[in-house]
Scaffold this active site. Structure first.
Site, PDB file in Angstrom:
ATOM      1  N   ASP A  85      27.312  54.905  68.689  1.00  0.00           N
ATOM      2  CA  ASP A  85      27.298  56.299  68.291  1.00  0.00           C
ATOM      3  C   ASP A  85      27.065  56.321  66.786  1.00  0.00           C
ATOM      4  O   ASP A  85      27.340  55.352  66.076  1.00  0.00           O
ATOM      5  CB  ASP A  85      28.613  56.990  68.663  1.00  0.00           C
ATOM      6  N   TRP A  86      26.557  57.441  66.283  1.00  0.00           N
ATOM      7  CA  TRP A  86      26.118  57.510  64.894  1.00  0.00           C
ATOM      8  C   TRP A  86      27.342  57.417  63.966  1.00  0.00           C
ATOM      9  O   TRP A  86      28.137  58.345  63.868  1.00  0.00           O
ATOM     10  CB  TRP A  86      25.346  58.799  64.668  1.00  0.00           C
TER      11      TRP A  86
END
Length: 756
Positions: A262-263
């Site tokens: 995930d970012w």
């Protein structure tokens, strides 16, 4: 190989059986050959370049060898508007407007596998047209807490339902050459402190509740990529968690795809290198708004990782495994000759959007109108000839529900609002009063509306109610911060903006009220006895108004059923019964003390009466269930054609042991669809088990007077629980019951059987 003690690294590269698009084994073999040949030509630096971002939503290819980059975009409800190359700002393109499809909670409410396939097909076509290779979705995180800001992106509280609904979506999307990135793996059950919280949960709950939907998508849909979650498990971030990504996902399940962070979910070079992460995205940001000035070469899997490899501290096997997985993803998508060119905002896409919305809408209450019509019909479907003046009240009647929500925010070509949809059917009979204001959708902030503005809007609605023959209240939640939005959770189980009080006061003036609620989570309904009908809409996408109007008018018979339990009050949910340790955690430690008793498993077993149970939904017609029968199925490994795999494991776990049949009839006056649900209960067991658990469902369409027989197979797997003493699945001989019903509490037949 130089690794820390206890570390496991999946160095064996699984062989893909087929490409997923054309379906041929030869194509799959060609991909594996291409991966092997390309890997042999690449330098260490080129391999490392594959493993991290080169922009906000792309990772690098190998220009020297003609290998293109991977282009990703947020889903799962549509392709997000274009983001600038190196910032979170929108690029303000004029050609990136798309179709917004209904939320995944709405899709789960359809209980319709065919619609899930349709959804995956249509939404992936729009990603393909926008030149995207990876769609960041769908999500199968379990709805443990009704406050979770991202529950609308997931598929409810039951792992069987979530898995069954996600698999067709993924298969359809990947047939178009667009990779699904299944998220968030795993235990991302709330947004508060999501970057730092460590989840303490029993092994049994992990195996029975939180892993099965992901496992089904890996093994049955053969999903091509997975997104790690922000939170920790076993005190390791899930995006770089060796036990999770290598031990469970890659080794135990045989996952041959790429794990994408995930970012901002990656935090350490060594753990990322050895913990199973393949592509690092968005580091040094919060995944939504915060940015950094550091170059992409400073990412954990960039220059620092390359240095570890060159120094011999991390084996070339580890690097090659990661690079091979990314290459495999590129060959399956960006370089796949069978990938669809896609299309955008077409009539068939809007038609699919409308159909999914219609079947996902859940009718929760439908009482007789006042004054009584003399019959037994409910207020819905709405016969406009009975009412001269219909007042629509509520901010959600005119709000664009595609905006806000965090990363799933969408830029649409058009959205038909609920008010527009109703006006198209009922014309000049419709009047409107906003009633309350919710403010603009904002990240991490609440747009406060002045009290005097709220008072003025409320007074206007109450005044107009005096001349109305019927009120349609359109409210619920929205995609603002602390509603249904990434990066924050709700603060209360009640509806915000004074809606409860407004409904109560409207009911004193005009008792004929239809409440229509848009929301991705359950909520309190203290006014339930004051309204004649309650319609749960979730978020319906671009065709929201048409979907709603078709249900309200009766053009379409409602057939959706709840994928989550609606409690009467907040404290009825188990996550709130253990203080802050149960939610949202103390000192970045949260404890899932309820174990396997999530959702209806808790309400049913602990005898807590819900407001609306899991699997519940009304119709405009009536379905009658007949007598259920059960028959034992014998499986001869050598001679039974139904046993597709001639193996002991097949006959022990996969082949049917029993077949349950039940006739279902439509005894009403309207064509309709019924969702027939199968639950299994263990009468006596050495461990505590829920009263019953969902193990099958079928959605059938019936004309008035028509009867169909629904059949379910019961396998050994349906009877098993996870035994923490042996760390294995187990089914104990003894007496079981098959429960067949219209909801988790509306059981129409019970059939006993014995496991010998």
């Amino acid at each position: 190989m130089v690794l820390a003690a206890g570390m496991m690294v999946a160095t064996a590269q699984p062989k893909a059986s087929h490409c997923g698009v054309c379906g041929g084994e030869a194509c799959g073999d060609a991909i594996e050959k291409a991966v092997e040949e390309t890997l042999a030509k690449m330098t260490i630096h080129e391999k490392v370049q594959l493993l991290h971002a080169q922009s906000k939503f792309t990772s690098a290819g190998v220009p020297r060898l003609g290998i293109p980059e991977l282009s990703m975009s947020d889903g799962p409800h549509g392709c997000r508007a274009e983001i600038e190359w190196n910032s979170w700002n929108y690029a303000n393109w004029t050609n990136d407007s798309i179709t917004a499809f209904p939320s995944l909670t709405c899709l789960a409410s359809t209980w319709n596998r065919e619609l899930s396939f349709l959804y995956g097909d249509k939404v992936s076509q729009e990603f393909a047209y926008r030149k995207k290779d990876v769609m960041l979705g769908p999500g199968t995180t379990i709805a443990r807490c009704p406050f979770n800001g991202r529950s609308f992106e997931y598929m409810g509280e039951d792992p069987y339902l979530a898995g069954e609904m996600a698999v067709p979506y993924i298969i359809a999307a990947q047939k178009n050459g667009v990779a699904c990135c299944l998220k968030h793996f795993f235990l991302n059950n709330h947004e508060v402190n999501r970057m730092t919280v460590n989840v303490n949960v029993s092994e049994r709950a992990v195996e029975e509740i939180y892993l099965p939907a992901f496992e089904k998508c890996v093994k049955e849909a053969k999903v091509w990529s997975m997104m790690g979650s922000y939170n920790k498990w076993l005190n390791r971030h899930c995006c770089q968690n060796d036990s999770l990504l290598n031990g469970i996902l890659k080794k135990r399940w045989g996952f041959d795809g790429a794990v994408i962070s995930d970012w901002g979910g990656c935090h350490d070079t060594w753990e990322a290198a050895t913990g199973g992460l393949d592509i690092e995205m968005g580091s040094f940001t919060n995944g939504m708004t915060a940015d950094n000035s550091q170059g992409y070469n400073t990412y954990f899997l960039a220059d620092p990782f390359e240095q570890l490899v060159r120094e011999g501290k991390v084996s070339m096997d580890v690097l090659n495994d990661k690079a091979a997985r990314v290459l495999r993803l590129i060959f399956r998508t960006a370089m796949n000759p069978h990938k669809t060119r896609g299309k955008l905002c077409t009539d068939d896409h809007y038609d699919a959007c409308r159909r999914i919305g219609e079947e996902g809408i859940v009718l929760l209450k439908n009482a007789q109108p006042i004054p009584s019509s003399g019959g037994k019909e409910g207020l819905l479907p709405l016969d406009a000839s009975r009412y001269a003046r219909i007042l629509v009240v509520g901010d959600n009647a005119v709000r664009n529900m595609s905006q806000g929500g965090g990363s799933s925010e969408l830029k649409t070509k058009y959205d038909i609002s609920p008010l527009e949809g109703l006006k198209a059917v009922y014309g000049d009979k419709i009047d409107f009063a906003q009633g309350y204001a919710a403010g603009r959708p904002m990240y991490a902030h609440v747009d406060e509306v002045p009290a005097e503005t709220q008072a003025k809007l409320k007074a206007e609605a109450l005044e107009k109610a005096k001349s109305a023959d019927l009120i349609i209240f359109i409210g619920g939640m929205n995609k603002n911060h602390q509603q249904d939005c990434e990066g924050g959770d709700r603060l209360t189980y009640e509806l915000s903006y004074g809606q409860n009080e407004l409904i109560e006061e409207l009911a004193k003036i005009q008792p004929n009220i239809i409440a229509v609620m848009y929301a991705g989570n359950p909520y309190a309904t203290p006014w339930i006895d004051k309204v004649k009908a309650l319609v749960q809409c979730w978020y319906l996408g671009s065709e929201s108004g048409r979907s709603l109007a078709n249900i309200i008018s009766g053009k379409v018979n409602p057939s959706g059923k709840l994928p989550i339990t609606f409690a009467k009050k907040k404290d009825d949910y188990p996550c709130f019964q253990y203080g802050e340790e149960g939610y949202p955690g103390v000192n970045d430690q949260v404890y899932y003390k309820e174990g396997i008793y999530v959702g209806y498993r808790h309400f049913d077993t602990r005898k807590v009466k819900p407001q609306f149970p899991f699997g519940f939904g009304l119709s405009y017609t009536t379905f009658k269930y007949g007598k259920a029968t059960i028959s034992e199925v014998t499986c001869d490994k050598e001679g039974d054609a139904s046993c597709k795999e001639k193996s002991e494991s097949c006959c022990k776990a996969k082949a049917p042991l029993y077949k349950v049949s039940i006739p279902v009839s439509n005894v009403g006056k309207r064509e309709g669809k019924e969702i027939v649900q199968l639950y299994i209960g263990d009468d006596k067991c050495s461990v505590d088990r829920p009263v019953k658990e969902l193990k099958g469902f079928q959605k059938i369409a019936l004309a008035p007077g028509e009867t169909k027989t629904v059949e379910f197979d019961i396998t050994l797997k349906d009877l098993q629980f996870f035994d923490e003493a042996t760390h294995a699945w187990k089914a104990e001989p003894g007496k079981f019951k098959a429960y067949i019903g219209a909801s988790e509490l509306d059981i129409r037949a019970i059939v006993p059987f014995t496991l010998k």
